[in-house]
Design a protein around this motif. Structure first.
Motif, PDB file in Angstrom:
ATOM      1  N   PRO A  66       0.835  -1.198   0.000  1.00  0.00           N
ATOM      2  CA  PRO A  66       0.000   0.000   0.000  1.00  0.00           C
ATOM      3  C   PRO A  66       0.867   1.243   0.000  1.00  0.00           C
ATOM      4  O   PRO A  66       2.012   1.233   0.423  1.00  0.00           O
ATOM      5  N   VAL A  67       0.291   2.340  -0.498  1.00  0.00           N
ATOM      6  CA  VAL A  67       1.027   3.595  -0.545  1.00  0.00           C
ATOM      7  C   VAL A  67       0.221   4.664   0.161  1.00  0.00           C
ATOM      8  O   VAL A  67      -1.002   4.584   0.269  1.00  0.00           O
ATOM      9  N   SER A  68       0.925   5.676   0.649  1.00  0.00           N
ATOM     10  CA  SER A  68       0.268   6.805   1.294  1.00  0.00           C
ATOM     11  C   SER A  68       0.633   8.062   0.530  1.00  0.00           C
ATOM     12  O   SER A  68       1.764   8.228   0.081  1.00  0.00           O
ATOM     13  N   ALA A  69      -0.319   8.949   0.383  1.00  0.00           N
ATOM     14  CA  ALA A  69      -0.113  10.144  -0.424  1.00  0.00           C
ATOM     15  C   ALA A  69       0.519  11.251   0.396  1.00  0.00           C
ATOM     16  O   ALA A  69       0.168  11.460   1.561  1.00  0.00           O
ATOM     17  N   VAL A  70       1.457  11.963  -0.228  1.00  0.00           N
ATOM     18  CA  VAL A  70       2.043  13.164   0.347  1.00  0.00           C
ATOM     19  C   VAL A  70       1.799  14.267  -0.665  1.00  0.00           C
ATOM     20  O   VAL A  70       2.367  14.260  -1.752  1.00  0.00           O
ATOM     21  N   LYS A  71       0.953  15.218  -0.358  1.00  0.00           N
ATOM     22  CA  LYS A  71       0.517  16.190  -1.356  1.00  0.00           C
ATOM     23  C   LYS A  71       1.083  17.563  -1.077  1.00  0.00           C
ATOM     24  O   LYS A  71       1.045  18.060   0.047  1.00  0.00           O
TER      25      LYS A  71
ATOM     26  N   GLN B 282       3.299   9.447  -4.042  1.00  0.00           N
ATOM     27  CA  GLN B 282       2.834   8.453  -3.081  1.00  0.00           C
ATOM     28  C   GLN B 282       3.946   7.432  -2.867  1.00  0.00           C
ATOM     29  O   GLN B 282       4.487   6.889  -3.825  1.00  0.00           O
ATOM     30  N   THR B 283       4.271   7.168  -1.598  1.00  0.00           N
ATOM     31  CA  THR B 283       5.295   6.179  -1.269  1.00  0.00           C
ATOM     32  C   THR B 283       4.767   5.224  -0.215  1.00  0.00           C
ATOM     33  O   THR B 283       3.691   5.426   0.344  1.00  0.00           O
ATOM     34  N   ALA B 284       5.545   4.180   0.081  1.00  0.00           N
ATOM     35  CA  ALA B 284       5.107   3.151   1.018  1.00  0.00           C
ATOM     36  C   ALA B 284       5.180   3.658   2.449  1.00  0.00           C
ATOM     37  O   ALA B 284       6.208   4.195   2.864  1.00  0.00           O
ATOM     38  N   PRO B 285       4.104   3.511   3.237  1.00  0.00           N
ATOM     39  CA  PRO B 285       4.204   3.835   4.663  1.00  0.00           C
ATOM     40  C   PRO B 285       5.032   2.767   5.370  1.00  0.00           C
ATOM     41  O   PRO B 285       5.150   1.644   4.896  1.00  0.00           O
ATOM     42  N   GLY B 286       5.590   3.120   6.505  1.00  0.00           N
ATOM     43  CA  GLY B 286       6.370   2.126   7.241  1.00  0.00           C
ATOM     44  C   GLY B 286       7.685   1.836   6.542  1.00  0.00           C
ATOM     45  O   GLY B 286       8.463   2.730   6.256  1.00  0.00           O
TER      46      GLY B 286
END
Length: 350
Positions: A2-7, A16-20
């Motif tokens: 999963p990826v999390s967005a950084v806007k 968007q990169t991988a959390p954790g």
């Protein structure tokens, strides 16, 4: 993954990169996930610039890869090992092949569209083992740069705080302070006692903070990972001194094992041998996975008998034979097949 967005609220590019973190082992391949979105009507895909760097210090970066359209450039030790994944038009992920100990750490993915850009971070972790180390000259003899070199000589790198904390959670208990990769000095205590910072203090990783890298001297906490080869105890009718052990391993088509290699064999290959043997640094050690009364204590670990006179003919030898075909150990193959994490033991302290 999963990826999390950084806007970036003011820009048209969203990364968007991988959390954790993502986890692999030495010798494996791993994808560092990074995707981006942009306003198609105002963007030319050929003008999208992708840059990967490794964060080596608070404000220091090491170039890994730069791509602009179809053109790519890979830098330094990453040449021949890093490539874009290219799974789609908005994919900025990179694949690192033949992962090394030095690849461990934090990476930045930056995507630039003309004047707009955004970044994201990915943490690369390695399965492995932390071990305390001091040289023949004694304890508290290493400044930071000496500690880096000593770990390298033993097929390892200086451990991070995260790696040391994980080792403490698994049972590592060590009363001597050692350098970590960020220049701090710490030590893990599972069983508080007066000689290790007072008995009434809680268990944990004790931290001396950041120390002077040239002038102050401590031990080292090293980290190593999977082996591309095998450590074994060389059976000989007669015990050997150090020089005889080195030559015996060479005659057997191997090299005398390093300390980090023995720890990796104990942790990953589950090497269990109740016989003391020479290692490359002149120390005498042996690995115990299944503790028994005659093998030095109730806990698993790598037993350390210190640095005897190299002329003593009292010990055997641990040798390391590198795989000839470049294929990793069974542990490597199991991970590559997606069979899960490396085996673990309750403690690494002896």
């Amino acid at each position: 993954m999963p990826v999390s967005a950084v806007k970036d609220e003011s820009g048209t590019v969203i990364v968007q990169t991988a959390p954790g973190k993502v986890v692999t082992h030495r010798g494996g391949s791993i994808t560092l996930p990074c995707r981006y979105h942009h306003e198609a009507e105002s963007s030319d895909p050929a003008r999208i610039r992708i840059k990967w760097t490794k964060v080596t210090d608070a404000l220091q970066f090491e170039d890994v890869l730069v791509a602009l359209g179809r053109q790519q450039r890979v830098f330094g030790a990453y040449k021949g090992r890093v490539e874009l994944e290219n799974s789609g038009p908005s994919d900025a992920s990179v694949i690192i092949h033949n992962v090394t100990l030095q690849d461990y750490g934090r990476y930045e993915c930056e995507v630039t569209n003309d004047l707009e850009d955004d970044t994201g971070f990915v943490n690369l972790d390695l399965e492995g083992v932390v071990f305390p180390y001091h040289p023949r000259m004694g304890r508290y003899k290493l400044n930071y740069h000496d500690a880096v070199q000593m770990c390298h000589q033993q097929d390892a790198i200086l451990a991070s705080h995260t790696q040391l904390h994980k080792a403490w959670l698994e049972g590592l208990d060590w009363c001597n302070a050692g350098w970590l990769d960020d220049g701090s000095v710490q030590y893990p205590i599972s069983q508080p006692r007066d000689q290790c910072g007072r008995k009434d203090t809680p268990a944990g990783v004790r931290n001396y903070g950041y120390r002077h890298k040239e002038d102050e001297r401590y031990d080292a906490f090293c980290f190593t990972s999977n082996l591309n080869g095998k450590v074994y105890f060389l059976k000989r009718f007669k015990k050997m001194n150090y020089i005889e052990a080195v030559k015996a391993c060479q005659r057997d088509g191997s090299a005398i094992a390093k300390v980090g290699q023995l720890y990796a064999a104990w942790k990953i290959q589950l090497l269990d041998r109740c016989e003391a043997g020479w290692l490359e640094d002149g120390s005498i050690r042996y690995p115990i996975v299944n503790p028994r009364a005659r093998c030095g204590g109730p806990e698993p670990g790598v037993r350390n008998l210190g640095f005897p006179d190299k002329k003593f003919r009292l010990y055997g030898a641990y040798c390391f034979r590198k795989n000839q075909d470049g294929v990793g150990t069974q542990a490597t193959q199991a991970l590559a097949a997606g069979n899960g994490a490396l085996p673990t033991n309750r403690t690494q302290n002896i």
